[in-house]
Design a protein around this motif. Structure first.
Motif, mmCIF file in Angstrom:
data_model
loop_
_atom_site.group_PDB
_atom_site.id
_atom_site.type_symbol
_atom_site.label_atom_id
_atom_site.label_comp_id
_atom_site.label_asym_id
_atom_site.label_seq_id
_atom_site.Cartn_x
_atom_site.Cartn_y
_atom_site.Cartn_z
ATOM 1 N N ALA A 118 -18.032 -2.041 -6.953
ATOM 2 C CA ALA A 118 -17.133 -1.226 -6.259
ATOM 3 C C ALA A 118 -17.046 -1.306 -4.810
ATOM 4 O O ALA A 118 -17.996 -0.489 -4.072
ATOM 5 C CB ALA A 118 -17.189 0.191 -6.937
ATOM 6 N N GLY A 119 -16.151 -2.285 -4.196
ATOM 7 C CA GLY A 119 -16.264 -2.334 -2.772
ATOM 8 C C GLY A 119 -15.247 -0.917 -1.990
ATOM 9 O O GLY A 119 -14.810 -0.185 -2.803
ATOM 10 N N SER A 120 -14.991 -1.323 -0.810
ATOM 11 C CA SER A 120 -14.161 -0.124 -0.287
ATOM 12 C C SER A 120 -13.350 -0.724 0.946
ATOM 13 O O SER A 120 -13.745 -1.415 1.569
ATOM 14 C CB SER A 120 -15.093 0.930 0.248
ATOM 15 N N VAL A 121 -12.069 -0.274 1.168
ATOM 16 C CA VAL A 121 -11.277 -0.475 2.310
ATOM 17 C C VAL A 121 -11.951 -0.294 3.376
ATOM 18 O O VAL A 121 -11.456 -0.754 4.565
ATOM 19 C CB VAL A 121 -9.627 -0.135 2.139
ATOM 20 N N ALA A 122 -12.961 0.797 3.495
ATOM 21 C CA ALA A 122 -13.621 1.093 4.605
ATOM 22 C C ALA A 122 -14.360 -0.164 5.487
ATOM 23 O O ALA A 122 -14.554 0.142 6.529
ATOM 24 C CB ALA A 122 -14.416 2.236 4.387
ATOM 25 N N SER A 123 -14.488 -1.024 4.664
ATOM 26 C CA SER A 123 -15.394 -2.349 5.168
ATOM 27 C C SER A 123 -14.456 -3.138 5.925
ATOM 28 O O SER A 123 -14.975 -4.059 6.605
ATOM 29 C CB SER A 123 -15.841 -3.110 3.746
ATOM 30 N N TYR A 124 -12.998 -2.959 5.948
ATOM 31 C CA TYR A 124 -12.366 -3.885 6.805
ATOM 32 C C TYR A 124 -12.311 -3.714 8.180
ATOM 33 O O TYR A 124 -12.701 -2.581 8.622
ATOM 34 C CB TYR A 124 -10.649 -3.705 6.323
ATOM 35 N N PRO A 125 -12.655 -4.612 9.076
ATOM 36 C CA PRO A 125 -12.676 -4.483 10.227
ATOM 37 C C PRO A 125 -11.419 -3.726 11.024
ATOM 38 O O PRO A 125 -10.308 -3.796 10.755
ATOM 39 C CB PRO A 125 -12.572 -5.980 11.032
ATOM 40 N N PHE A 126 -11.768 -2.957 12.078
ATOM 41 C CA PHE A 126 -10.974 -1.879 12.883
ATOM 42 C C PHE A 126 -11.142 -2.024 14.342
ATOM 43 O O PHE A 126 -12.340 -2.139 14.743
ATOM 44 C CB PHE A 126 -11.224 -0.485 12.177
ATOM 45 N N ARG A 134 -5.702 -8.064 3.919
ATOM 46 C CA ARG A 134 -6.001 -8.901 2.987
ATOM 47 C C ARG A 134 -7.174 -9.396 2.790
ATOM 48 O O ARG A 134 -8.022 -9.232 3.928
ATOM 49 C CB ARG A 134 -4.911 -10.183 3.357
ATOM 50 N N GLU A 135 -7.691 -9.855 1.956
ATOM 51 C CA GLU A 135 -9.012 -10.133 1.372
ATOM 52 C C GLU A 135 -9.654 -11.017 2.562
ATOM 53 O O GLU A 135 -11.028 -10.854 2.829
ATOM 54 C CB GLU A 135 -9.176 -10.749 0.243
ATOM 55 N N ASP A 136 -8.975 -11.998 3.150
ATOM 56 C CA ASP A 136 -9.625 -12.989 3.758
ATOM 57 C C ASP A 136 -9.605 -12.452 5.520
ATOM 58 O O ASP A 136 -10.214 -12.899 6.435
ATOM 59 C CB ASP A 136 -8.550 -14.190 4.034
ATOM 60 N N ALA A 245 -11.105 -9.376 -4.668
ATOM 61 C CA ALA A 245 -9.746 -8.923 -4.638
ATOM 62 C C ALA A 245 -9.559 -7.383 -4.223
ATOM 63 O O ALA A 245 -10.384 -6.758 -4.792
ATOM 64 C CB ALA A 245 -8.943 -9.156 -5.983
ATOM 65 N N ASN A 246 -8.437 -7.088 -3.600
ATOM 66 C CA ASN A 246 -8.190 -5.460 -3.389
ATOM 67 C C ASN A 246 -7.794 -5.001 -4.390
ATOM 68 O O ASN A 246 -6.978 -5.548 -5.404
ATOM 69 C CB ASN A 246 -7.113 -5.626 -2.375
ATOM 70 N N ILE A 247 -8.036 -3.610 -4.847
ATOM 71 C CA ILE A 247 -7.608 -2.823 -5.785
ATOM 72 C C ILE A 247 -6.773 -1.804 -5.194
ATOM 73 O O ILE A 247 -7.687 -0.891 -4.686
ATOM 74 C CB ILE A 247 -8.918 -2.392 -6.623
ATOM 75 N N SER A 248 -5.671 -1.892 -5.229
ATOM 76 C CA SER A 248 -4.816 -0.856 -4.580
ATOM 77 C C SER A 248 -3.439 -0.713 -5.147
ATOM 78 O O SER A 248 -3.034 -1.590 -5.941
ATOM 79 C CB SER A 248 -4.761 -1.381 -3.075
ATOM 80 N N SER A 249 -2.763 0.367 -4.693
ATOM 81 C CA SER A 249 -1.325 0.479 -5.133
ATOM 82 C C SER A 249 -0.358 -0.485 -4.602
ATOM 83 O O SER A 249 0.793 -0.822 -5.213
ATOM 84 C CB SER A 249 -0.973 1.793 -5.201
ATOM 85 N N ASN A 289 -1.850 -5.895 -2.595
ATOM 86 C CA ASN A 289 -2.569 -6.022 -3.881
ATOM 87 C C ASN A 289 -1.856 -7.338 -4.633
ATOM 88 O O ASN A 289 -1.600 -7.312 -5.824
ATOM 89 C CB ASN A 289 -2.016 -4.931 -4.855
ATOM 90 N N GLU A 290 -1.310 -8.287 -3.956
ATOM 91 C CA GLU A 290 -0.976 -9.456 -4.380
ATOM 92 C C GLU A 290 -1.891 -10.174 -5.353
ATOM 93 O O GLU A 290 -1.220 -10.754 -6.276
ATOM 94 C CB GLU A 290 -0.844 -10.370 -2.954
ATOM 95 N N ILE A 291 -2.833 -10.295 -5.169
ATOM 96 C CA ILE A 291 -3.878 -11.016 -6.192
ATOM 97 C C ILE A 291 -3.813 -10.421 -7.776
ATOM 98 O O ILE A 291 -3.801 -11.127 -8.682
ATOM 99 C CB ILE A 291 -5.379 -11.169 -5.612
ATOM 100 N N LEU A 292 -3.852 -9.015 -7.310
ATOM 101 C CA LEU A 292 -3.702 -8.333 -8.785
ATOM 102 C C LEU A 292 -2.325 -8.373 -9.474
ATOM 103 O O LEU A 292 -2.209 -8.846 -10.625
ATOM 104 C CB LEU A 292 -3.855 -6.792 -8.762
#
Length: 323
Positions: A118-126, A134-136, A245-249, A289-292
């Motif tokens: 279980a990762g988190s969107v908080a890990s994305y660079p800001f 996106r995952e890349d 992969a992102n898990i999002s709405s 959530n394109e991959i999902l």
């Protein structure tokens, strides 16, 4: 290098496999167990913290050796909301990293077939270079300072899993989770996540006469996902995906939208106090959530329905809810 390769048939889930869920008694853990059973998985183990402390490597090894799980859904970590992450940076990175090491190393040693993390969107660079996330984009900078420790513990887990895959063959699905909510959440209005903290504040406003205060002006945007949708997405990803992969709405809403849905669900008629001097974290975040969607996943819950269900659950379980 972030990988999003589809899994071959040999890595697909089988309903008779023994499944271990770590962190199985929080919001996502309880919901995931329920969804696994609904989809035909009957051999599920989810020890509580007093039964197994994942900070203890030898205890973790002994448990895996006794039970020999085939598949692991690893949710256990040290989790806070925005304020909690800001105030507990060292604990967030230290304890979570130890937990991940113990679970990952033991999974590889004991022949686990596949692991979900279980990762988190908080890990994305800001700051974000573009939206939706996106995952890349994951390694293209450093995370937001307010969640630095928590986010880097999650990032470290991905590097660890990639090395284990390359060196031991342990397959994994790393889901980058958006903001989750739903029944069985932790309704902590000081350190909890956005929706459960607002629900607790609303309950106090209605039943104790407290003012209903909301941090910020309401314009900050987030992607919120009901825990049941997240659980279904995790199982689908474990069955069909390997890598990240992102898990999002896939939808972004304002905090004001969330408050309006809660006001409607609670039939609240009093004043809303917007505390514009309080921190709001990242001002705008949308998550692809394109991959999902490519593997056929669609969310079942809209925001109004999800918040209404969560509010009603909290009202009916106030004595047993986690606060």
């Amino acid at each position: 290098m972030v990988d999003t390769v589809l899994v071959a048939n040999g890595s697909r889930l089988e309903r008779d496999q023994l499944v271990l869920v770590t962190g199985g008694h929080g919001l996502l853990g309880k919901t995931l167990q329920s969804e696994l059973r609904a989809q035909g998985f009957e051999n599920i183990i989810a020890p509580k913290r007093n039964e197994l402390d994942y900070l203890d490597l030898e205890a973790t090894r002994a448990f895996f050796s006794e039970h020999r799980p085939h598949v692991v859904f690893h949710l256990a970590s040290v989790v806070f909301g925005l304020l909690g992450n800001m105030e507990n940076q060292v604990r967030a990175i230290a304890d979570s990293t130890i937990i991940n090491h113990n679970v990952f190393l033991t999974s590889a040693e004991m022949g686990v077939k596949k692991i979900f993390f279980a990762g988190s969107v908080a890990s994305y660079p800001f700051p974000y270079t573009s939206l939706p996330l996106r995952e890349d984009m994951l390694w293209q900078g450093v995370p937001h300072a307010g969640e630095f420790g928590y986010a880097h513990a999650k990032r470290h887990a991905l590097a660890y899993l990639e090395l284990l895959r390359d060196n031991t063959g342990l397959d994994f699905f790393y889901g980058i989770l958006t903001n989750l909510y739903g029944p069985n959440d932790r309704f902590d209005d000081a350190h909890g996540h956005v929706i459960p903290s607002l629900i607790r504040k609303m309950h106090r406003a209605i039943h104790d006469g407290d003012p209903f205060k909301v941090w910020g002006s309401g314009v900050a945007k987030r992607d919120f996902m009901h825990a049941r949708d997240a659980a279904a997405a995790i199982i689908a990803g474990m069955d069909q995906l390997s890598g990240v992969a992102n898990i999002s709405s896939g939808e972004s809403v304002t905090i004001r939208n969330v408050v309006e849905a809660l006001v409607k669900a609670a039939h609240y008629k009093e004043e809303i106090i917007w505390e514009v001097d309080k921190p709001v974290g990242v001002p705008d975040r949308s998550v692809s959530n394109e991959i999902l969607r490519e593997i056929g996943f669609r969310c079942s819950y809209g925001l109004d329905e999800g918040i209404r269900e969560t509010w009603e659950w909290f009202e009916n379980h106030i004595l047993s809810a986690r606060l």
